[in-house]
Motif scaffolding. Structure first.
Motif, PDB file in Angstrom:
ATOM      1  N   ARG A 167       0.828  -1.212   0.000  1.00 35.60           N
ATOM      2  CA  ARG A 167       0.000   0.000   0.000  1.00 35.60           C
ATOM      3  C   ARG A 167       0.858   1.256   0.000  1.00 35.60           C
ATOM      4  N   TRP A 168       1.993   1.219   0.737  1.00 35.77           N
ATOM      5  CA  TRP A 168       2.899   2.368   0.741  1.00 35.77           C
ATOM      6  C   TRP A 168       3.647   2.455  -0.582  1.00 35.77           C
ATOM      7  N   ASN A 169       3.948   1.305  -1.143  1.00 35.59           N
ATOM      8  CA  ASN A 169       4.641   1.254  -2.431  1.00 35.59           C
ATOM      9  C   ASN A 169       3.852   2.031  -3.477  1.00 35.59           C
ATOM     10  N   TYR A 170       2.573   1.702  -3.619  1.00 31.89           N
ATOM     11  CA  TYR A 170       1.739   2.359  -4.635  1.00 31.89           C
ATOM     12  C   TYR A 170       1.456   3.814  -4.268  1.00 31.89           C
ATOM     13  N   ALA A 171       1.254   4.077  -2.975  1.00 31.94           N
ATOM     14  CA  ALA A 171       0.956   5.445  -2.546  1.00 31.94           C
ATOM     15  C   ALA A 171       2.120   6.385  -2.875  1.00 31.94           C
ATOM     16  N   LEU A 172       3.341   5.955  -2.545  1.00 27.19           N
ATOM     17  CA  LEU A 172       4.501   6.808  -2.785  1.00 27.19           C
ATOM     18  C   LEU A 172       4.825   6.893  -4.283  1.00 27.19           C
ATOM     19  N   SER A 173       4.540   5.833  -5.019  1.00 28.37           N
ATOM     20  CA  SER A 173       4.718   5.899  -6.471  1.00 28.37           C
ATOM     21  C   SER A 173       3.742   6.893  -7.083  1.00 28.37           C
ATOM     22  N   ILE A 174       2.521   6.928  -6.560  1.00 27.04           N
ATOM     23  CA  ILE A 174       1.544   7.913  -7.043  1.00 27.04           C
ATOM     24  C   ILE A 174       2.007   9.330  -6.713  1.00 27.04           C
ATOM     25  N   ILE A 175       2.603   9.504  -5.513  1.00 29.09           N
ATOM     26  CA  ILE A 175       3.181  10.804  -5.170  1.00 29.09           C
ATOM     27  C   ILE A 175       4.272  11.180  -6.180  1.00 29.09           C
ATOM     28  N   GLY A 176       5.057  10.168  -6.568  1.00 33.38           N
ATOM     29  CA  GLY A 176       6.087  10.416  -7.580  1.00 33.38           C
ATOM     30  C   GLY A 176       5.486  10.857  -8.907  1.00 33.38           C
ATOM     31  N   LEU A 177       4.375  10.230  -9.297  1.00 37.97           N
ATOM     32  CA  LEU A 177       3.716  10.615 -10.549  1.00 37.97           C
ATOM     33  C   LEU A 177       3.097  12.008 -10.448  1.00 37.97           C
ATOM     34  N   LEU A 178       2.601  12.357  -9.259  1.00 37.61           N
ATOM     35  CA  LEU A 178       2.106  13.724  -9.054  1.00 37.61           C
ATOM     36  C   LEU A 178       3.249  14.726  -9.166  1.00 37.61           C
ATOM     37  N   TRP A 179       4.408  14.309  -8.690  1.00 40.19           N
ATOM     38  CA  TRP A 179       5.608  15.144  -8.844  1.00 40.19           C
ATOM     39  C   TRP A 179       5.909  15.373 -10.329  1.00 40.19           C
ATOM     40  N   VAL A 180       5.786  14.326 -11.130  1.00 39.27           N
ATOM     41  CA  VAL A 180       6.007  14.441 -12.572  1.00 39.27           C
ATOM     42  C   VAL A 180       5.047  15.458 -13.169  1.00 39.27           C
ATOM     43  N   ALA A 181       3.785  15.386 -12.767  1.00 40.13           N
ATOM     44  CA  ALA A 181       2.785  16.330 -13.277  1.00 40.13           C
ATOM     45  C   ALA A 181       3.131  17.761 -12.872  1.00 40.13           C
ATOM     46  N   ALA A 182       3.569  17.944 -11.619  1.00 46.12           N
ATOM     47  CA  ALA A 182       3.945  19.282 -11.158  1.00 46.12           C
ATOM     48  C   ALA A 182       5.174  19.790 -11.916  1.00 46.12           C
ATOM     49  N   ALA A 183       6.149  18.909 -12.134  1.00 46.95           N
ATOM     50  CA  ALA A 183       7.367  19.298 -12.860  1.00 46.95           C
ATOM     51  C   ALA A 183       7.035  19.706 -14.289  1.00 46.95           C
ATOM     52  N   LEU A 184       6.141  18.964 -14.938  1.00 43.99           N
ATOM     53  CA  LEU A 184       5.731  19.324 -16.298  1.00 43.99           C
ATOM     54  C   LEU A 184       5.060  20.685 -16.325  1.00 43.99           C
ATOM     55  N   THR A 185       4.207  20.928 -15.333  1.00 46.73           N
ATOM     56  CA  THR A 185       3.493  22.202 -15.276  1.00 46.73           C
ATOM     57  C   THR A 185       4.462  23.379 -15.161  1.00 46.73           C
ATOM     58  N   ILE A 186       5.508  23.191 -14.367  1.00 48.96           N
ATOM     59  CA  ILE A 186       6.464  24.277 -14.135  1.00 48.96           C
ATOM     60  C   ILE A 186       7.505  24.369 -15.241  1.00 48.96           C
ATOM     61  N   ASN A 187       7.970  23.226 -15.735  1.00 47.08           N
ATOM     62  CA  ASN A 187       9.110  23.220 -16.661  1.00 47.08           C
ATOM     63  C   ASN A 187       8.740  23.495 -18.109  1.00 47.08           C
ATOM     64  N   VAL A 188       7.585  23.006 -18.535  1.00 46.46           N
ATOM     65  CA  VAL A 188       7.228  23.110 -19.957  1.00 46.46           C
ATOM     66  C   VAL A 188       7.211  24.552 -20.472  1.00 46.46           C
ATOM     67  N   PRO A 189       6.650  25.522 -19.747  1.00 42.77           N
ATOM     68  CA  PRO A 189       6.667  26.900 -20.274  1.00 42.77           C
ATOM     69  C   PRO A 189       8.074  27.425 -20.560  1.00 42.77           C
ATOM     70  N   MET A 190       9.035  27.153 -19.649  1.00 49.58           N
ATOM     71  CA  MET A 190      10.398  27.645 -19.875  1.00 49.58           C
ATOM     72  C   MET A 190      11.086  26.866 -20.994  1.00 49.58           C
ATOM     73  N   ILE A 191      10.890  25.548 -21.027  1.00 52.43           N
ATOM     74  CA  ILE A 191      11.465  24.744 -22.117  1.00 52.43           C
ATOM     75  C   ILE A 191      10.920  25.243 -23.454  1.00 52.43           C
ATOM     76  N   SER A 192       9.613  25.501 -23.524  1.00 53.26           N
ATOM     77  CA  SER A 192       8.986  25.968 -24.763  1.00 53.26           C
ATOM     78  C   SER A 192       9.488  27.351 -25.147  1.00 53.26           C
ATOM     79  N   TYR A 193       9.669  28.216 -24.163  1.00 53.78           N
ATOM     80  CA  TYR A 193      10.140  29.578 -24.428  1.00 53.78           C
ATOM     81  C   TYR A 193      11.513  29.560 -25.103  1.00 53.78           C
ATOM     82  N   ARG A 194      12.364  28.645 -24.678  1.00 51.43           N
ATOM     83  CA  ARG A 194      13.737  28.616 -25.177  1.00 51.43           C
ATOM     84  C   ARG A 194      13.881  27.904 -26.522  1.00 51.43           C
TER      85      ARG A 194
END
Length: 561
Positions: A391-418
């Motif tokens: 249960r912790w395995n999947y929960a923390l993996s989901i947190i990791g995937l949420l991290w991916v979503a947050a990173a995309l939200t923040i990083n994509v605008p700057m990557i696209s700008y450049r």
């Protein structure tokens, strides 16, 4: 009744077998999906914000093509990178793709970036890399934690940025991955073949980036804490060190003596350790450096230049550190003894800590040098998560995937700008200056690296590559004449006069008249006071404007006015 039960049992068995077959098929498809999707993303977001190093490498490859002098291909800090870039360019040409060396370096890094993501996934899923036989998956993290880690790294700002530029860091980081993977494999399957392979990838990593010499600690450590007997560990350690020393010594001696023409140990050493002897990169202001380190580690994962602001980036990084700290406590509590899990953690620590320590005093704050530490943290996170209860395995993996979503939200605008060429001020200057210059013209710069004039120092490599004019660097000339300012001024004035006498133009940029840049130069050469006036004596500065703005000055001798 028994027949009915048998049919029902068979149906369940068929369904179970079909389910396992689908899972196996999806598992086999993941690496192909990762490499194709990551390559597609990286190749479609190639940056136009080229770094200094990227253009310098591309220029060296172009000069080698033009002059056929192999010395252009070998940079002492990245001995193998330019040859790798050159043959990538040749391969693209062979396939009919006519691109310049800079673009070919970007294509190459996009491919290596995609392959690196798959390598992270496979190392974690398998539990290591072995040359004698496949590492057993029972000791790996399994699919979900490995996939989560691979996605975290693939969307990390530092990794994505380097995978779309022409710099050396992604191929060098793959060397770090291979050392970690083979080091993990050494733990349970120590052998001479494994030791030689581990030494070979360490050599490869160092030839791509000298700082990867720090990986020797991880390579040797993996041998010393392996399951082998003490006698075998000693034997394998000697084999590893011997192969590594012979490989590095052979490469540098071969290139230094036969290509660079070194005729003494001192000449060879001066060439090999040119960066170490250059005082610009060392800094021992530890308190300030640690603050820069935190900023650099943040930028490994998320850009601090995003519209969301640096504060939000730090909040997200703090959340990640909190999750890591929690996982660490659980992991340490569960594995307080010596086993493969704790040994693998030790290897990751032996990678992360020396890099973090070294880059605290060497060029502190530059995020690309914190990629190995970031990689070790992500791999360790995936490994620790896999050791948790399901249960912790999947929960923390989901947190990791949420991290991916947050990173995309923040990083994509700057990557696209450049992506867009118009957003690079260096290219804007080069494009404008190109309309006023011809082949054989020269631009004189100070060569100092000072914000906000650091953009101008990038033009040292931008202008020769994009404008095809030569550049004379005042700081470089001072270094060449060992701080003899009088000789430096005499040399520069001779070069200027020679160009003008041959019918060419000589320009200076606005930064050449900046008090700040000359103050920066005087910090290195205190006797450089008045140097600017001495160089420009006898010349009138004719302004060159573009779109109504001052671009540069043309040097015109008074006698020709």
């Amino acid at each position: 009744m028994q027949a009915v039960n048998l049919i029902g049992a068979n149906r369940k068995q068929w369904a179970s077998d079909a389910g396992r077959a689908w899972v196996a098929l999806l598992t086999r498809a993941i690496p192909y999906a990762l490499v194709s999707s990551c390559f597609a993303v990286y190749i479609s977001t190639l940056t136009s914000a080229y770094t200094y190093d990227s253009i310098a490498y591309a220029t060296q490859i172009r000069e080698y093509v033009a002059m056929s002098k192999p010395g252009w291909l070998f940079h002492p800090h990245h001995l193998l990178y330019n040859p790798l870039g050159y043959y990538s360019w040749k391969l693209l040409s062979w396939f009919g793709l006519s691109v310049d060396p800079l673009k070919s370096l970007q294509y190459m890094n996009a491919l290596f970036g995609a392959l690196g993501v798959v390598l992270i996934y496979e190392i974690l899923r398998r539990g290591g890399l072995c040359v004698s036989r496949t590492c057993t998956t029972e000791k790996g993290t399994g699919v979900f934690p490995a996939l989560t880690a691979a996605l975290i790294m693939s969307t990390a700002y530092g990794y994505w940025t380097c995978a779309t530029d022409g710099r050396v860091n992604i191929p060098a980081l793959i060397g770090v991955m291979l050392v970690a993977g083979l080091g993990w494999g050494m733990l349970s399957l120590p052998s001479i073949k494994q030791a030689i392979a581990l030494a070979a990838v360490t050599i490869l990593a160092v030839l791509l980036h000298q700082s990867n010499g720090l990986l020797v600690f991880a390579g040797l450590g993996s041998v010393l804490i392996s399951d082998a007997s003490w006698r075998q560990r000693l034997q394998l350690s000697l084999i590893y060190i011997s192969v590594f020393i012979l490989g590095i010594a052979g490469a540098y001696l071969g290139v230094g003596v036969f290509i660079k023409g070194a005729r003494s140990i001192s000449e060879l050493q001066a060439w090999m350790l040119a960066y170490a002897h250059d005082g610009r990169w060392w800094s021992f202001n530890i308190q300030e450096n640690l603050q820069q380190d935190l900023h650099a580690l943040t930028r490994v994962f998320i850009t601090t230049e995003s519209p969301w602001g640096a504060k939000l980036s730090f909040v997200i990084l703090a959340a990640l550190i909190g999750v890591l700290a929690y996982v660490a406590l659980r992991f340490v509590y569960r594995y307080r003894g010596i086993n493969h899990s704790s040994q693998k953690s030790a290897i990751l620590a032996i990678i992360a800590v020396p890099y973090a320590a070294f880059f605290t005093i060497w060029n502190p704050g530059y995020f690309v040098f914190w990629l190995p530490t970031g990689l070790a943290l992500v791999m360790w996170f995936a490994m620790a998560v896999s050791e948790m209860r399901p249960r912790w395995n999947y929960a923390l993996s989901i947190i990791g995937l949420l991290w991916v979503a947050a990173a995309l939200t923040i990083n994509v605008p700057m990557i696209s700008y450049r992506i867009h060429r118009a957003h690079n001020p260096n290219l804007t200057i080069c494009d404008a200056l190109k309309k006023h210059t011809h082949a054989g013209d020269m631009v004189l710069i100070t060569g100092t690296y000072l914000q906000p004039t650091a953009t101008m120092s990038y033009l040292e490599v931008y202008m020769p590559y994009f404008t095809r004019v030569s550049v004379k660097n005042t700081l470089g000339e001072c270094k060449y004449w060992h701080g003899n300012i009088r000789q430096t001024v005499y040399s520069l004035r001779g070069v200027i006069q020679n160009r003008i006498n041959n019918g060419h133009q000589v320009f200076i940029l606005k930064e050449f008249l900046s008090v700040d840049t000359w103050n920066k130069l005087q910090q290195r050469y205190s006797n450089a006071n008045g140097m600017q006036n001495s160089i420009l004596l006898g010349y009138k500065l004719q302004p060159i404007t573009h779109a109504g703005e001052l671009l540069a000055y043309r040097l015109v001798p008074y006698k020709t006015l």
